[in-house]
Design a protein around this motif. Sequence first.
Motif, PDB file in Angstrom:
ATOM      1  N   SER A 148      -4.178  59.765  49.348  1.00 37.32           N
ATOM      2  CA  SER A 148      -3.615  60.375  48.879  1.00 37.32           C
ATOM      3  C   SER A 148      -3.326  62.275  49.598  1.00 37.32           C
ATOM      4  O   SER A 148      -2.350  62.510  49.926  1.00 37.32           O
ATOM      5  CB  SER A 148      -3.744  60.924  47.333  1.00 37.32           C
ATOM      6  OG  SER A 148      -3.850  59.832  46.957  1.00 37.32           O
ATOM      7  N   SER A 173      -1.442  61.646  52.839  1.00 36.10           N
ATOM      8  CA  SER A 173       0.148  62.512  52.193  1.00 36.10           C
ATOM      9  C   SER A 173       0.401  64.104  51.949  1.00 36.10           C
ATOM     10  O   SER A 173       1.471  64.027  52.122  1.00 36.10           O
ATOM     11  CB  SER A 173       0.587  61.177  51.841  1.00 36.10           C
ATOM     12  OG  SER A 173       0.561  61.251  50.544  1.00 36.10           O
ATOM     13  N   MET A 174      -0.585  64.228  51.706  1.00 38.74           N
ATOM     14  CA  MET A 174       0.532  65.377  51.800  1.00 38.74           C
ATOM     15  C   MET A 174      -0.515  66.693  52.902  1.00 38.74           C
ATOM     16  O   MET A 174       0.292  67.609  53.282  1.00 38.74           O
ATOM     17  CB  MET A 174      -0.818  66.619  50.469  1.00 38.74           C
ATOM     18  CG  MET A 174      -1.201  65.855  49.429  1.00 38.74           C
ATOM     19  SD  MET A 174      -2.644  66.987  48.030  1.00 38.74           S
ATOM     20  CE  MET A 174      -3.337  65.306  47.026  1.00 38.74           C
ATOM     21  N   SER A 226      -0.671  57.075  48.552  1.00 36.08           N
ATOM     22  CA  SER A 226       0.007  57.862  48.613  1.00 36.08           C
ATOM     23  C   SER A 226      -0.179  58.386  47.000  1.00 36.08           C
ATOM     24  O   SER A 226      -1.233  59.483  46.183  1.00 36.08           O
ATOM     25  CB  SER A 226       0.744  59.231  49.213  1.00 36.08           C
ATOM     26  OG  SER A 226       1.302  59.796  48.223  1.00 36.08           O
ATOM     27  N   ALA A 227       0.668  57.349  45.532  1.00 37.67           N
ATOM     28  CA  ALA A 227       0.231  57.038  44.809  1.00 37.67           C
ATOM     29  C   ALA A 227      -1.168  57.227  44.282  1.00 37.67           C
ATOM     30  O   ALA A 227      -1.489  58.297  42.979  1.00 37.67           O
ATOM     31  CB  ALA A 227       1.404  56.042  44.304  1.00 37.67           C
ATOM     32  N   TYR A 283      -7.752  69.927  45.025  1.00 35.86           N
ATOM     33  CA  TYR A 283      -8.188  68.195  45.112  1.00 35.86           C
ATOM     34  C   TYR A 283      -9.116  67.757  46.213  1.00 35.86           C
ATOM     35  O   TYR A 283      -9.919  66.865  45.436  1.00 35.86           O
ATOM     36  CB  TYR A 283      -6.561  67.488  45.708  1.00 35.86           C
ATOM     37  CG  TYR A 283      -6.596  66.415  45.382  1.00 35.86           C
ATOM     38  CD1 TYR A 283      -5.311  65.543  44.619  1.00 35.86           C
ATOM     39  CD2 TYR A 283      -6.455  65.190  46.230  1.00 35.86           C
ATOM     40  CE1 TYR A 283      -5.131  64.212  44.201  1.00 35.86           C
ATOM     41  CE2 TYR A 283      -6.205  63.767  46.233  1.00 35.86           C
ATOM     42  CZ  TYR A 283      -5.548  63.080  45.419  1.00 35.86           C
ATOM     43  OH  TYR A 283      -5.426  62.102  44.524  1.00 35.86           O
ATOM     44  N   MET A 294       5.265  71.420  41.001  1.00 31.10           N
ATOM     45  CA  MET A 294       5.886  69.703  41.258  1.00 31.10           C
ATOM     46  C   MET A 294       7.200  69.387  40.378  1.00 31.10           C
ATOM     47  O   MET A 294       8.083  68.798  41.131  1.00 31.10           O
ATOM     48  CB  MET A 294       4.415  68.710  40.370  1.00 31.10           C
ATOM     49  CG  MET A 294       3.309  69.247  41.793  1.00 31.10           C
ATOM     50  SD  MET A 294       2.574  68.078  41.444  1.00 31.10           S
ATOM     51  CE  MET A 294       2.811  66.092  42.987  1.00 31.10           C
ATOM     52  N   PHE A 325       2.259  64.082  38.937  1.00 27.94           N
ATOM     53  CA  PHE A 325       1.543  64.264  39.707  1.00 27.94           C
ATOM     54  C   PHE A 325       0.976  62.730  40.144  1.00 27.94           C
ATOM     55  O   PHE A 325       0.575  62.760  41.597  1.00 27.94           O
ATOM     56  CB  PHE A 325      -0.514  64.263  39.210  1.00 27.94           C
ATOM     57  CG  PHE A 325      -1.446  64.680  39.889  1.00 27.94           C
ATOM     58  CD1 PHE A 325      -1.028  66.358  39.969  1.00 27.94           C
ATOM     59  CD2 PHE A 325      -2.350  63.973  39.481  1.00 27.94           C
ATOM     60  CE1 PHE A 325      -2.153  66.244  41.215  1.00 27.94           C
ATOM     61  CE2 PHE A 325      -3.810  64.313  40.228  1.00 27.94           C
ATOM     62  CZ  PHE A 325      -3.884  65.572  40.972  1.00 27.94           C
ATOM     63  N   THR A 326       0.865  61.401  39.405  1.00 29.43           N
ATOM     64  CA  THR A 326       0.363  60.324  39.715  1.00 29.43           C
ATOM     65  C   THR A 326       1.233  59.836  41.170  1.00 29.43           C
ATOM     66  O   THR A 326       1.051  58.954  41.365  1.00 29.43           O
ATOM     67  CB  THR A 326       0.303  58.818  38.716  1.00 29.43           C
ATOM     68  OG1 THR A 326      -0.328  58.020  39.403  1.00 29.43           O
ATOM     69  CG2 THR A 326       1.215  58.735  38.477  1.00 29.43           C
ATOM     70  N   LEU A 327       2.473  60.014  40.480  1.00 27.08           N
ATOM     71  CA  LEU A 327       4.084  59.118  41.443  1.00 27.08           C
ATOM     72  C   LEU A 327       3.960  60.407  42.816  1.00 27.08           C
ATOM     73  O   LEU A 327       4.806  59.824  43.950  1.00 27.08           O
ATOM     74  CB  LEU A 327       4.513  59.198  40.701  1.00 27.08           C
ATOM     75  CG  LEU A 327       4.988  58.426  39.724  1.00 27.08           C
ATOM     76  CD1 LEU A 327       6.445  57.966  38.944  1.00 27.08           C
ATOM     77  CD2 LEU A 327       4.058  56.359  40.318  1.00 27.08           C
ATOM     78  N   SER A 328       2.707  61.496  42.567  1.00 28.81           N
ATOM     79  CA  SER A 328       3.492  62.305  43.854  1.00 28.81           C
ATOM     80  C   SER A 328       4.629  62.973  44.436  1.00 28.81           C
ATOM     81  O   SER A 328       5.178  62.678  45.665  1.00 28.81           O
ATOM     82  CB  SER A 328       3.125  61.795  45.732  1.00 28.81           C
ATOM     83  OG  SER A 328       1.882  60.803  45.125  1.00 28.81           O
ATOM     84  N   LEU A 336      -7.075  60.160  42.703  1.00 29.99           N
ATOM     85  CA  LEU A 336      -7.428  60.655  41.421  1.00 29.99           C
ATOM     86  C   LEU A 336      -7.070  61.167  40.281  1.00 29.99           C
ATOM     87  O   LEU A 336      -7.392  60.934  39.464  1.00 29.99           O
ATOM     88  CB  LEU A 336      -7.859  62.859  41.771  1.00 29.99           C
ATOM     89  CG  LEU A 336      -8.861  62.985  43.225  1.00 29.99           C
ATOM     90  CD1 LEU A 336      -9.110  64.156  43.620  1.00 29.99           C
ATOM     91  CD2 LEU A 336     -10.394  61.964  42.495  1.00 29.99           C
ATOM     92  N   GLY A 337      -5.254  60.782  40.612  1.00 27.65           N
ATOM     93  CA  GLY A 337      -4.348  60.872  39.567  1.00 27.65           C
ATOM     94  C   GLY A 337      -5.021  59.735  38.786  1.00 27.65           C
ATOM     95  O   GLY A 337      -4.378  59.739  37.205  1.00 27.65           O
ATOM     96  N   ASN A 338      -4.926  58.676  39.279  1.00 35.46           N
ATOM     97  CA  ASN A 338      -4.934  57.240  38.297  1.00 35.46           C
ATOM     98  C   ASN A 338      -6.284  57.319  37.667  1.00 35.46           C
ATOM     99  O   ASN A 338      -6.257  56.804  36.600  1.00 35.46           O
ATOM    100  CB  ASN A 338      -4.952  56.305  39.297  1.00 35.46           C
ATOM    101  CG  ASN A 338      -3.111  56.249  40.132  1.00 35.46           C
ATOM    102  OD1 ASN A 338      -3.196  56.862  40.586  1.00 35.46           O
ATOM    103  ND2 ASN A 338      -2.630  55.177  39.434  1.00 35.46           N
ATOM    104  N   ALA A 366       5.899  64.256  49.618  1.00 31.78           N
ATOM    105  CA  ALA A 366       4.610  63.639  50.538  1.00 31.78           C
ATOM    106  C   ALA A 366       6.129  62.147  51.161  1.00 31.78           C
ATOM    107  O   ALA A 366       5.730  61.705  51.867  1.00 31.78           O
ATOM    108  CB  ALA A 366       3.065  62.952  49.518  1.00 31.78           C
ATOM    109  N   MET A 370       6.353  66.781  46.272  1.00 22.90           N
ATOM    110  CA  MET A 370       5.106  67.784  47.055  1.00 22.90           C
ATOM    111  C   MET A 370       5.592  67.097  48.698  1.00 22.90           C
ATOM    112  O   MET A 370       4.866  67.125  49.426  1.00 22.90           O
ATOM    113  CB  MET A 370       4.240  66.929  46.739  1.00 22.90           C
ATOM    114  CG  MET A 370       3.555  67.532  46.078  1.00 22.90           C
ATOM    115  SD  MET A 370       2.206  67.801  46.189  1.00 22.90           S
ATOM    116  CE  MET A 370       1.434  67.183  47.019  1.00 22.90           C
TER     117      MET A 370
HETATM  118  N1  PHE Z   1      -0.297  60.925  43.221  1.00 20.62           N
HETATM  119  C1  PHE Z   1      -1.990  61.188  43.785  1.00 20.62           C
HETATM  120  C2  PHE Z   1      -2.707  60.838  42.074  1.00 20.62           C
HETATM  121  O1  PHE Z   1      -2.309  60.217  41.541  1.00 20.62           O
HETATM  122  C3  PHE Z   1      -1.771  62.701  43.754  1.00 20.62           C
HETATM  123  C4  PHE Z   1      -0.807  63.336  45.545  1.00 20.62           C
HETATM  124  C5  PHE Z   1       0.229  64.186  44.268  1.00 20.62           C
HETATM  125  C6  PHE Z   1      -0.850  62.997  46.044  1.00 20.62           C
HETATM  126  C7  PHE Z   1       1.049  65.032  45.004  1.00 20.62           C
HETATM  127  C8  PHE Z   1       0.281  63.051  47.108  1.00 20.62           C
HETATM  128  C9  PHE Z   1       0.860  64.376  46.079  1.00 20.62           C
HETATM  129  O2  PHE Z   1      -4.075  61.026  43.062  1.00 20.62           O
END
Ligand code: PHE
Length: 481
Positions: A322, A325-326, A20-21, A107, A393, A228-231, A24-26, A236, A234
Motif C-alpha cells: 500500500s 502506491s502512496m 494498494s487496497a 501509516y 480523502m 481508506f481501504t479502497l485507497s 492496514l485498512g483490512n 494512488a 489519494m
Molecule cells: N488501502 C490501504 C489500506 O487499506 C491504505 C491506502 C490508502 C493506500 C490510500 C493507498 C492510498 O491499508
Amino acid sequence: MSTNNIWTHKGTFLLAAVGSAVGLGNLWRFPYLAGENGGGAFLLVYIVTLCIVGVPILIAEILLGRSSRRSPIMGMRFLSRTHKASRAWESIGWLSAAAALIILSFYSVIAGWALHYTWRMLTGALIDADAATVASGFESLLASPSLLTLYHTLFIAASGLIVGLGVHRGIENALRLMMPALLVILLVILTYSVMHGDMPAAADFLLTLQLSDLSFEGWLAAMGQSFFTLSLGMGALMAYGAYMPGKASLSRTALAIVIIDTAVALIAGLAIFALVFGAELDPAEGPGLMFTTLPLAFTEMPGGSLIGAVFFVLVIGAAISSAISMIEPVAAFLVERFDLSRAQSVAIMTIACWGLGLLSVFSFNVWASDSPFHAALSISAFELMELLTHILMPLGGLMVALFAGWALTHGEIMKELQTSEGWLHTWRFLVRFVSPAAVAFIFLRAIPQIEGYLIPLIGAVVIVGAFAASRLFRAEHQPKH
Ligand code: PHE
C-alpha cells in the motif's frame, strides 16, 4: 509530458490495485472498527456504502487516470484543459498529494509497530505473557521515540527503495513476489484460527445482524473505512490507472478489486476474532486489537509465537504494497513536472513523509501530553493527521466523482468502461448525485462536533469546492469548439 509507463500485462493493474487496497485498512482497521460497531451491523452498512460510494468513486478515479495517462496533478491539469473546465479541478491532484503525504507519514509509523511485533514473536519474548505484560509491552514501545523512529525509518526506506527501482523493475517485481506470498500466509492464518480459535463465535459476531447495533456512528466509520481501504481520494489508483493498458476492462477490474479487498478484510476479521474469542478476550478493544489483544491470543495457543510472527509479516507486506502506491503518484508528478530522476523524486517524497512521520512518533511519547499541537489544537499530531485524512480523502473522492460524472463525455466513459448502457447510466447517476450527496452529508454531520478551529477550514473548503463546481458547469454550457 505524458507517462511512458504501461503495466507489462493486462492483469498487472489488478495486482497493483489490490496491493494498494489491501493493507492496514483490512488487517488492522476493519476488524477493530467492526469490533467496536457491533460486527454484523457494521458489515451491512459497510457493504451498502461500498456499493453506492466506494465502487463508483473507485471507477471514477481509475477512469481519470487512464484517460489522462498522467500523474494525478498533471492529469487533472490536462483533463481540465481538454474539457474546458476550470483549472481549479487541478486541486484534485494537489489534495490527493497532500493526503498521500500525510497518510503515509503515520501509516509508516503504525506499520513499524508490526515490525516490532514480528521481532517479539520470533524471539519468543511474549511466550506465556499475561495480559498486563502484553499491554505494558505495547505501552513501552510507544514510549520509546528511538524504537518507533527506527521501525518507521526501516519501513519507509524499504517502500521508497521499491518505488525508486521503477514501475517495472521495482513495483511490478515486488508485487509479483509479495502478493501470492501474502495470500498463502492469509490462508495459513485462517486455517490456524479454524483449528485453534473459536470460528463459530467469530462468524456469529461478524455475520449475524443485530438491528439494534445499527448506529449513525457506525455508518460514519464505515464510510471513512470504505475510502481508506479502497485507497480512494489519494491519487494512488489514478496513478496506477494511468499505466493501465487500454484494452483491459475497467469496470470488471474495479469490481474485482472491491471483491478481493472485502474478502481479505472478512477473512482477516474472521481469523482475528476466532483467535480473540478462542482466548476469551474482548473483541471491542479498538485500535489496540491487533497489537495487544491478538498477541495475547497467540501466546496462549500452540505454536502461537511462530504463527504470530507470520501474521505480522503479512501485515508488513500488505502495508508495503500500500505504501508504494502512496509514493508513486507524487514521485511520478515530480518526474513529469520537474524532470527529476525517479530516484530523486522518490527520495523527496520519502524523506518528506519520514520527517512528517516523526511528528506522529513524538506524539506517543515526548509530546504525549504537552505538544505544540496540544497547545494550539488540543489534539496530538497523530490525531491531527488522522483527522486530516478524514477530511482530505472524502473531499478528493467527492471532487473525483463530480468531475468524472459531469465533465467527461458519454463517449469517453463508454470507451473506458466497456460496459452496457444500463450500467453506464447507473454509474453516472451514482457519481453525479448519490456519492457526492453521501460524502457531503458526512461533512455536514461532522459540524456540530468539530472544534472551533476547523470551521474556517471547512468553510474555505466549501467555498473552493463551490467555486470549482460553478466554473465547471459554466464551462459545460459554453459552446464547444
Ligand atoms: N488501502 C490501504 C489500506 O487499506 C491504505 C491506502 C490508502 C493506500 C490510500 C493507498 C492510498 O491499508
